[in-house]
Design a protein around this motif. Structure first.
Motif, PDB file in Angstrom:
ATOM      1  N   LEU A   1       0.830  -1.199   0.000  1.00  0.00           N
ATOM      2  CA  LEU A   1       0.000   0.000   0.000  1.00  0.00           C
ATOM      3  C   LEU A   1       0.867   1.252   0.000  1.00  0.00           C
ATOM      4  CD1 LEU A   1      -2.638  -1.116   2.662  1.00  0.00           C
ATOM      5  CD2 LEU A   1      -2.875  -1.187   0.178  1.00  0.00           C
ATOM      6  N   SER A   2       0.273   2.342  -0.455  1.00  0.00           N
ATOM      7  CA  SER A   2       1.001   3.598  -0.585  1.00  0.00           C
ATOM      8  C   SER A   2       1.274   4.279   0.750  1.00  0.00           C
ATOM      9  CB  SER A   2       0.206   4.563  -1.470  1.00  0.00           C
ATOM     10  OG  SER A   2      -1.003   4.938  -0.815  1.00  0.00           O
TER      11      SER A   2
ATOM     12  N   LYS B   1       6.626   1.780  -5.500  1.00  0.00           N
ATOM     13  CA  LYS B   1       6.114   1.122  -4.300  1.00  0.00           C
ATOM     14  C   LYS B   1       5.199  -0.046  -4.645  1.00  0.00           C
ATOM     15  CE  LYS B   1       4.955   0.446   0.015  1.00  0.00           C
ATOM     16  NZ  LYS B   1       5.872  -0.269   0.921  1.00  0.00           N
ATOM     17  N   SER B   2       4.621  -0.038  -5.853  1.00  0.00           N
ATOM     18  CA  SER B   2       3.667  -1.057  -6.300  1.00  0.00           C
ATOM     19  C   SER B   2       2.409  -1.026  -5.445  1.00  0.00           C
ATOM     20  CB  SER B   2       4.300  -2.456  -6.255  1.00  0.00           C
ATOM     21  OG  SER B   2       3.581  -3.363  -7.045  1.00  0.00           O
ATOM     22  N   GLY B   3       1.900   0.183  -5.209  1.00  0.00           N
ATOM     23  CA  GLY B   3       0.736   0.354  -4.351  1.00  0.00           C
ATOM     24  C   GLY B   3      -0.535  -0.217  -4.964  1.00  0.00           C
ATOM     25  N   ASN B   4      -1.114  -1.223  -4.313  1.00  0.00           N
ATOM     26  CA  ASN B   4      -2.371  -1.785  -4.802  1.00  0.00           C
ATOM     27  C   ASN B   4      -3.522  -0.802  -4.661  1.00  0.00           C
ATOM     28  OD1 ASN B   4      -1.268  -4.314  -5.524  1.00  0.00           O
ATOM     29  ND2 ASN B   4      -1.373  -5.010  -3.400  1.00  0.00           N
ATOM     30  N   ASP B   5      -3.495  -0.015  -3.595  1.00  0.00           N
ATOM     31  CA  ASP B   5      -4.540   0.999  -3.413  1.00  0.00           C
ATOM     32  C   ASP B   5      -4.448   2.068  -4.486  1.00  0.00           C
ATOM     33  OD1 ASP B   5      -2.083   1.812  -2.335  1.00  0.00           O
ATOM     34  OD2 ASP B   5      -2.995   2.980  -0.714  1.00  0.00           O
ATOM     35  N   VAL B   6      -3.232   2.442  -4.842  1.00  0.00           N
ATOM     36  CA  VAL B   6      -3.016   3.468  -5.858  1.00  0.00           C
ATOM     37  C   VAL B   6      -3.540   3.007  -7.214  1.00  0.00           C
ATOM     38  CG1 VAL B   6      -1.185   4.549  -7.225  1.00  0.00           C
ATOM     39  CG2 VAL B   6      -1.122   4.681  -4.734  1.00  0.00           C
TER      40      VAL B   6
ATOM     41  N   TYR C   1       9.809   6.190  -1.113  1.00  0.00           N
ATOM     42  CA  TYR C   1       9.652   4.845  -1.661  1.00  0.00           C
ATOM     43  C   TYR C   1      10.952   4.397  -2.318  1.00  0.00           C
ATOM     44  CZ  TYR C   1       4.747   6.296  -1.329  1.00  0.00           C
ATOM     45  OH  TYR C   1       3.533   6.766  -0.884  1.00  0.00           O
ATOM     46  N   LYS C   2      11.167   3.078  -2.300  1.00  0.00           N
ATOM     47  CA  LYS C   2      12.359   2.474  -2.896  1.00  0.00           C
ATOM     48  C   LYS C   2      11.940   1.363  -3.837  1.00  0.00           C
ATOM     49  CE  LYS C   2      16.801   0.373  -1.653  1.00  0.00           C
ATOM     50  NZ  LYS C   2      17.663  -0.070  -0.519  1.00  0.00           N
TER      51      LYS C   2
END
Length: 293
Positions: free
Chosen positions: A90-91, A111-116, A219-220
């Motif tokens: 998540l972000s 970050k590979s944010g699923n929420d984003v 984020y990395k």
């Protein structure tokens, strides 16, 4: 309604429920980005679960809508009811919250944010599909566009059922996001050749961003072949995307250039990210050497 490519594909995916994971990988493929020539394929047509590599299609659909003037990179995109329901990664953006679309694309890739991914899907579909009036309808409309793009690109064995690649709940009727190594290369080739601005997002190793309330986020990248000296190659690695879940294993769609030539590699379904990264590095070196001759 989520677009189903055809009856045959639906039946095929219905029986592909077992994990698609192996040592050092389940499947892999490489190609010359310029010519489209396949340089290597090991089970490249076998169905796999791309997990967060799915977000490459979310990036492509978004940039296509930006290019067509339906959304702007400067748009402010809010968190939503559906995005709150997503699970990690998540972000960290709290609800209610918001961030510029251009920055959300960075979060999506780094970050590979699923929420984003859900936030972006709803925002894009709100303009691209005014007939969709609820959160769920907008996400489904976006997913339909993802699958229409698959048809256009000849990704005949791919079915996307989410904008982020997160696996379905155990009792859910939703199918896994499913693809093949060769299909993922078709997607990546479309991105690097026709939407090169995408590399501005996929090449980020780390970033610091701010939401509309001034809150700070750092984020990395999970792409170790791009960011870690351990996996350095002779060339420039500038993307694209990693993915992981238990059923699909660790996957990576990688691109790099050397002497003006670009190669793309897909390694899908490794049991360990170290195996995935080592294999992707080796295949990339071999691919770049092959097309630089």
């Amino acid at each position: 309604m989520i677009f189903l490519a055809n009856t045959f594909l639906s039946a095929l995916l219905a029986v592909v429920a077992a994990p698609r994971v192996a040592t050092p990988y389940f499947s892999a493929a490489a190609l010359d980005a310029d010519s489209g020539r396949v340089l290597m394929s090991h089970k490249g047509d076998d169905i796999c679960y791309p997990a967060s590599c799915t977000k490459l299609m979310t990036l492509l659909i978004t940039l296509d809508n930006v290019r067509n003037g339906l959304v702007k990179l400067s748009d402010i995109v809010p968190t939503t009811r559906l995005s709150l329901l997503e699970k990690p990664s998540l972000s960290g953006i709290p609800h209610p919250g918001a961030m510029k679309l251009s920055d959300l694309l960075k979060v999506l890739m780094v970050k590979s944010g699923n929420d984003v991914a859900v936030m972006i899907a709803e925002h894009v579909a709100k303009s691209a599909h005014p007939e969709a009036t609820t959160d769920r309808q907008r996400v489904d409309a976006f997913i339909s566009d993802m699958n229409k793009m698959c048809r256009r690109l000849g990704m005949t064995k791919t079915l996307f059922t989410s904008p982020n690649g997160y696996p379905p709940a155990p009792k859910s009727k939703r199918l896994f996001d499913s693809s093949t190594a060769l299909d993922m290369l078709k997607l990546a080739r479309e991105i690097v050749l026709h939407y090169p601005e995408a590399l501005d997002y996929t090449s980020i190793k780390n970033c610091t961003l701010y939401d509309t309330k001034g809150r700070k986020y750092s984020y990395k990248s999970h792409n170790h072949v791009m960011s870690s000296p351990k996996y350095a190659i002779e060339g420039v690695v500038d993307g694209l995307k990693t993915g992981y879940h238990d059923t699909g294993g660790f996957s990576l769609v990688l691109t790099a250039t050397k002497d003006g030539k670009r190669a793309i590699v897909a390694v899908m379904g490794s049991k360990k990210h170290e195996e995935r990264d080592a294999a992707a590095r080796k295949f990339m070196i071999d691919a770049l050497n092959a097309i630089s001759l």
